[in-house]
Design an enzyme around this catalytic site. Structure first.
Site, mmCIF file in Angstrom:
data_model
loop_
_atom_site.group_PDB
_atom_site.id
_atom_site.type_symbol
_atom_site.label_atom_id
_atom_site.label_comp_id
_atom_site.label_asym_id
_atom_site.label_seq_id
_atom_site.Cartn_x
_atom_site.Cartn_y
_atom_site.Cartn_z
ATOM 1 C CB SER A 181 -0.904 -0.031 1.121
ATOM 2 O OG SER A 181 -1.501 1.181 1.579
ATOM 3 C CE1 TYR A 234 -4.161 -2.186 5.405
ATOM 4 C CE2 TYR A 234 -3.431 0.029 4.828
ATOM 5 C CZ TYR A 234 -3.946 -1.247 4.506
ATOM 6 O OH TYR A 234 -4.293 -1.335 3.165
HETATM 7 N N1 LIG Z 1 -8.761 -0.264 -0.674
HETATM 8 C C1 LIG Z 1 -7.783 0.677 -0.784
HETATM 9 O O1 LIG Z 1 -7.654 1.620 -0.528
HETATM 10 C C2 LIG Z 1 -6.157 -0.243 -0.441
HETATM 11 C C3 LIG Z 1 -5.395 0.602 -0.674
HETATM 12 C C4 LIG Z 1 -3.872 -0.229 -0.722
HETATM 13 C C5 LIG Z 1 -3.811 -1.547 -0.436
HETATM 14 N N2 LIG Z 1 -5.126 -2.282 -0.121
HETATM 15 C C6 LIG Z 1 -4.911 -3.414 0.156
HETATM 16 O O2 LIG Z 1 -5.451 -4.440 -0.919
HETATM 17 C C7 LIG Z 1 -5.867 -5.618 -0.302
HETATM 18 C C8 LIG Z 1 -7.550 -5.993 -0.443
HETATM 19 O O3 LIG Z 1 -8.084 -5.038 0.150
HETATM 20 P P1 LIG Z 1 -9.725 -4.367 -0.303
HETATM 21 O O4 LIG Z 1 -9.504 -2.947 -0.183
HETATM 22 O O5 LIG Z 1 -10.145 -4.983 -1.597
HETATM 23 O O6 LIG Z 1 -10.267 -4.797 0.900
HETATM 24 P P2 LIG Z 1 -11.861 -5.916 0.814
HETATM 25 O O7 LIG Z 1 -12.737 -5.405 -0.213
HETATM 26 O O8 LIG Z 1 -12.111 -5.715 2.329
HETATM 27 O O9 LIG Z 1 -11.321 -7.281 0.334
HETATM 28 C C9 LIG Z 1 -10.248 -7.869 1.305
HETATM 29 C C10 LIG Z 1 -10.131 -9.312 0.867
HETATM 30 O O10 LIG Z 1 -9.437 -10.214 1.830
HETATM 31 C C11 LIG Z 1 -10.002 -11.062 2.270
HETATM 32 N N3 LIG Z 1 -9.616 -11.411 3.582
HETATM 33 C C12 LIG Z 1 -9.561 -10.855 4.599
HETATM 34 N N4 LIG Z 1 -8.763 -11.452 5.970
HETATM 35 C C13 LIG Z 1 -8.851 -12.666 5.338
HETATM 36 C C14 LIG Z 1 -8.133 -13.925 5.847
HETATM 37 N N5 LIG Z 1 -7.944 -14.080 7.137
HETATM 38 N N6 LIG Z 1 -8.080 -15.274 5.097
HETATM 39 C C15 LIG Z 1 -8.571 -14.951 3.906
HETATM 40 N N7 LIG Z 1 -9.036 -14.070 3.128
HETATM 41 C C16 LIG Z 1 -8.961 -12.652 3.861
HETATM 42 C C17 LIG Z 1 -11.389 -10.811 2.442
HETATM 43 O O11 LIG Z 1 -12.317 -12.066 2.412
HETATM 44 P P3 LIG Z 1 -13.770 -11.877 2.759
HETATM 45 O O12 LIG Z 1 -14.560 -11.152 1.517
HETATM 46 O O13 LIG Z 1 -14.253 -13.250 2.926
HETATM 47 O O14 LIG Z 1 -13.949 -10.941 4.034
HETATM 48 C C18 LIG Z 1 -11.584 -10.095 0.994
HETATM 49 O O15 LIG Z 1 -11.654 -10.947 -0.171
HETATM 50 C C19 LIG Z 1 -5.635 -5.657 0.899
HETATM 51 O O16 LIG Z 1 -4.245 -6.114 1.272
HETATM 52 C C20 LIG Z 1 -5.679 -4.064 1.377
HETATM 53 O O17 LIG Z 1 -4.674 -3.952 2.478
HETATM 54 C C21 LIG Z 1 -6.315 -1.659 -0.201
#
Ligand SMILES: NC(=O)c1ccc[n+]([C@@H]2O[C@H](COP(=O)([O-])OP(=O)(O)OC[C@H]3O[C@@H](n4cnc5c(N)ncnc54)[C@H](OP(=O)(O)O)[C@@H]3O)[C@@H](O)[C@H]2O)c1
Length: 269
Positions: free
Chosen positions: A151, A164
């Site tokens: 990130s 985080y």
């Molecule tokens: N959104 C942003 O602005 C942003 C920016 C930078 C980086 N990121 C990173 O991008 C990645 C995806 O995040 P997102 O924004 O797409 O959030 P999100 O919509 O909450 O998706 C998170 C995903 O991770 C899965 N997950 C969480 N804990 C888990 C576990 N213990 N075992 C297996 N799967 C798990 C969730 O599964 P469930 O659906 O079953 O809960 C979901 O599929 C993360 O690593 C986040 O830190 C996000």
């Protein structure tokens, strides 16, 4: 890698992971997706099947090392699988995206011990487990690419999200070093550093998020970067420039500003 055929995406049930799954889905591709919530995961799997991909959707927790390793091995080596569905085809791994991650609300009460440990467990241990299992399977074949979801929060610690930021910094630096280490084995490691992307993770934020991006657009940027084996896929560039500057300046100058930044509302993961 230009045209990966077998792609694993952890956290493929939502947000960026789901958008990546949709963007890779096409005939001739095998997608192995994980998540914790079965209905969400199946919805994404169906969308990808409709686009022509063969999809294996398995509910698992990336913190469960044994299950994750067994699952990846089964996908790679065509082993009979005693988890959810038996995989009956040979799918040597081309691309593994260690994307699953969590954040937590810290507003009002700060970050508690349980939140801190959970974030580090999923975002660091879960990623490390995924990547080590994948590279162990890829190494003998001298073939494969691994992507680590970090990130822009990895470049400076923000008071609103200590665990985080620390988790994303850890996997960023680890991934950058690993890239050099596994290059001699014919493997590629890419680190992905997005800014704000629309997902369940950011939907709860009640503060302005500069340059907030649709998840499908983020997925296209990531896919392009992975196709050329980029070391670091970082976007949007303007937000990266701001974070980079914050990281360069002395903390005595930046701390007063960062302390005033809004926090994710409490009780959100
Ligand atoms: N959104 C942003 O602005 C942003 C920016 C930078 C980086 N990121 C990173 O991008 C990645 C995806 O995040 P997102 O924004 O797409 O959030 P999100 O919509 O909450 O998706 C998170 C995903 O991770 C899965 N997950 C969480 N804990 C888990 C576990 N213990 N075992 C297996 N799967 C798990 C969730 O599964 P469930 O659906 O079953 O809960 C979901 O599929 C993360 O690593 C986040 O830190 C996000």
């Amino acid at each position: 890698m230009q045209d990966p055929r077998t792609i694993v995406i952890t956290g493929g049930s939502s947000g960026i992971g789901a958008a990546l799954a949709r963007s890779y889905a096409r005939p001739g591709r095998f997608l192995a997706l994980t998540g914790r919530e079965p209905e969400r995961l199946q919805r994404v799997a169906e969308e990808c099947r409709t686009a022509g991909a063969t999809v294996e959707a398995t509910v698992l927790d990336v913190c469960d090392r044994e299950v994750l390793e067994t699952w990846l091995t089964a996908i790679d080596r065509d082993h009979p699988l005693d988890l959810v569905i038996a995989i009956d085809r040979d799918h040597p791994l081309d691309l593994v995206i260690a994307n699953a991650g969590v954040s937590a609300g810290t507003g009002s009460f700060g970050e508690n011990a349980e939140q801190t440990r959970h974030i580090l467990a999923v975002n660091v241990d879960g990623v490390v487990t995924t990547v080590l299992a994948a590279t162990a399977l890829m190494r003998p074949k001298r073939h494969g690419q691994v992507a680590i979801m970090s990130s822009l929060a990895a470049f400076r610690g923000f008071p609103g999200a200590p665990a985080y930021c620390a988790s994303k910094a850890a996997v960023r630096v680890w991934g950058e070093a690993l890239r050099g280490m596994v290059a001699k084995d014919g493997l590629t490691v890419s680190v992905i550093c997005p800014g704000y992307v629309k997902s369940r993770m950011t939907a709860v934020n009640d503060f302005p998020m500069p340059f907030l991006m649709e998840s499908d657009k983020a997925a296209r940027i990531i896919q392009r970067g992975l196709a050329t084996g980029k070391a670091r896929i970082v976007f949007p560039r303007r937000l990266f420039a701001c974070v980079w500057l914050l990281a360069l300046l002395p903390p005595a100058w930046t701390d007063p500003l960062l302390k005033r930044l809004p926090e994710k509302p409490a009780d959100h993961r």
